[in-house]
Scaffold this motif. Sequence first.
Motif, PDB file in Angstrom:
ATOM      1  N   ARG A 164     -30.935  20.786  37.304  1.00 26.31           N
ATOM      2  CA  ARG A 164     -29.547  21.251  37.177  1.00 26.31           C
ATOM      3  C   ARG A 164     -28.593  20.104  36.881  1.00 26.31           C
ATOM      4  NH1 ARG A 164     -27.405  26.098  38.653  1.00 26.31           N
ATOM      5  NH2 ARG A 164     -25.151  26.208  38.887  1.00 26.31           N
ATOM      6  N   ILE A 167     -27.930  19.251  33.106  1.00 24.50           N
ATOM      7  CA  ILE A 167     -27.356  20.271  32.221  1.00 24.50           C
ATOM      8  C   ILE A 167     -26.004  19.805  31.654  1.00 24.50           C
ATOM      9  CG2 ILE A 167     -26.397  22.605  32.126  1.00 24.50           C
ATOM     10  CD1 ILE A 167     -28.436  23.438  34.234  1.00 24.50           C
ATOM     11  N   ASP A 168     -25.856  19.971  30.337  1.00 19.06           N
ATOM     12  CA  ASP A 168     -24.582  19.738  29.649  1.00 19.06           C
ATOM     13  C   ASP A 168     -24.360  20.940  28.742  1.00 19.06           C
ATOM     14  OD1 ASP A 168     -22.352  18.844  28.316  1.00 19.06           O
ATOM     15  OD2 ASP A 168     -23.406  17.312  27.140  1.00 19.06           O
ATOM     16  N   SER A 169     -23.827  22.029  29.315  1.00 21.38           N
ATOM     17  CA  SER A 169     -23.776  23.310  28.618  1.00 21.38           C
ATOM     18  C   SER A 169     -22.847  23.309  27.408  1.00 21.38           C
ATOM     19  CB  SER A 169     -23.367  24.423  29.593  1.00 21.38           C
ATOM     20  OG  SER A 169     -22.097  24.151  30.142  1.00 21.38           O
ATOM     21  N   ASP A 170     -21.780  22.485  27.428  1.00 25.89           N
ATOM     22  CA  ASP A 170     -20.862  22.479  26.290  1.00 25.89           C
ATOM     23  C   ASP A 170     -21.125  21.330  25.319  1.00 25.89           C
ATOM     24  OD1 ASP A 170     -19.988  20.426  27.863  1.00 25.89           O
ATOM     25  OD2 ASP A 170     -17.965  21.200  28.165  1.00 25.89           O
ATOM     26  N   ASP A 176     -22.738  18.589  33.548  1.00 26.54           N
ATOM     27  CA  ASP A 176     -21.863  19.589  34.172  1.00 26.54           C
ATOM     28  C   ASP A 176     -21.663  19.376  35.661  1.00 26.54           C
ATOM     29  OD1 ASP A 176     -21.706  20.720  31.706  1.00 26.54           O
ATOM     30  OD2 ASP A 176     -22.892  22.492  32.177  1.00 26.54           O
ATOM     31  N   ASN A 214     -14.733  23.234  30.202  1.00 28.16           N
ATOM     32  CA  ASN A 214     -15.752  23.869  29.378  1.00 28.16           C
ATOM     33  C   ASN A 214     -15.206  23.962  27.955  1.00 28.16           C
ATOM     34  OD1 ASN A 214     -17.385  25.861  27.999  1.00 28.16           O
ATOM     35  ND2 ASN A 214     -18.228  26.385  30.008  1.00 28.16           N
ATOM     36  N   ASN A 221     -13.756  24.562  34.536  1.00 24.10           N
ATOM     37  CA  ASN A 221     -14.877  24.892  35.408  1.00 24.10           C
ATOM     38  C   ASN A 221     -14.446  24.757  36.868  1.00 24.10           C
ATOM     39  OD1 ASN A 221     -16.838  25.281  33.330  1.00 24.10           O
ATOM     40  ND2 ASN A 221     -17.018  23.061  33.118  1.00 24.10           N
TER      41      ASN A 221
END
Length: 239
Positions: A164, A167-170, A176, A214, A221
């Motif tokens: 987790r 994670i770098d969702s953007d 993140d 985000n 966020n």
Amino acid sequence: MKRNLIILIISTIALTAMGQSQSIGLQVGFCEPLLRQNTANDPTKKSNVLSMNGGKVGFVYDATLVKGFGFSMALNYGFTGQSGKWQQVGPSLYPKQRISYQMHTIELPIDWQYKFQIAQNTWLIVYTGPTIQYNFLFNEHTRRQDLDPVTKRPVDTDLGKTNRYAIDSDGDGVRDYTPLNILWGVGAGFQYKNYYLRGGYDFGIYSHYRDGRNDTGDYANHARFDQWGLRLGWYFLNF
């Protein structure tokens, strides 16, 4: 905030020498971390809640400073997780997907407390104070289930684990989430001789997000860790 906590820890240690009575012990407990996050559909509220269950074990130091007032400080290791449920990926019954979670935590709770003596060697306890946590492992394990076209039976596929904290969702180059949690707890307990039972709730006061923006949805966020807890302990050394 971090500076104030460091000052609190140093002050607590300095007050140790003033203790009327001091104890060292072991404790085990149940805990339920609650990760509360906002979503793209509801960015103003932390409506997405991930609940995990597990236990913790650690050493505890307890000191009474004056007339029942004192503090308790512990060093705990916690293991929590959630097995997850099969959920449909699309409008059809298959495929399905299940995400399981596993988290390992080191924590330092510092509880300022007051003990009310209600009988000989028997006390009621109320406490409040901060808890500093570091999640050194937080994995998401994804499995997929499809319907075999020949046998018409479900077939599982392991899609692997995701850290987790990677994670770098953007995709902006900033991860993140942060493994650091800071909480503030309140609770109560019961002690008989060298044995005690404590339970309480910790409110997250530090954002679980390292990346506060985000970029893909252009919204902020928001997330925090809360925690229910129940601890059973035994003081094996009094001085």
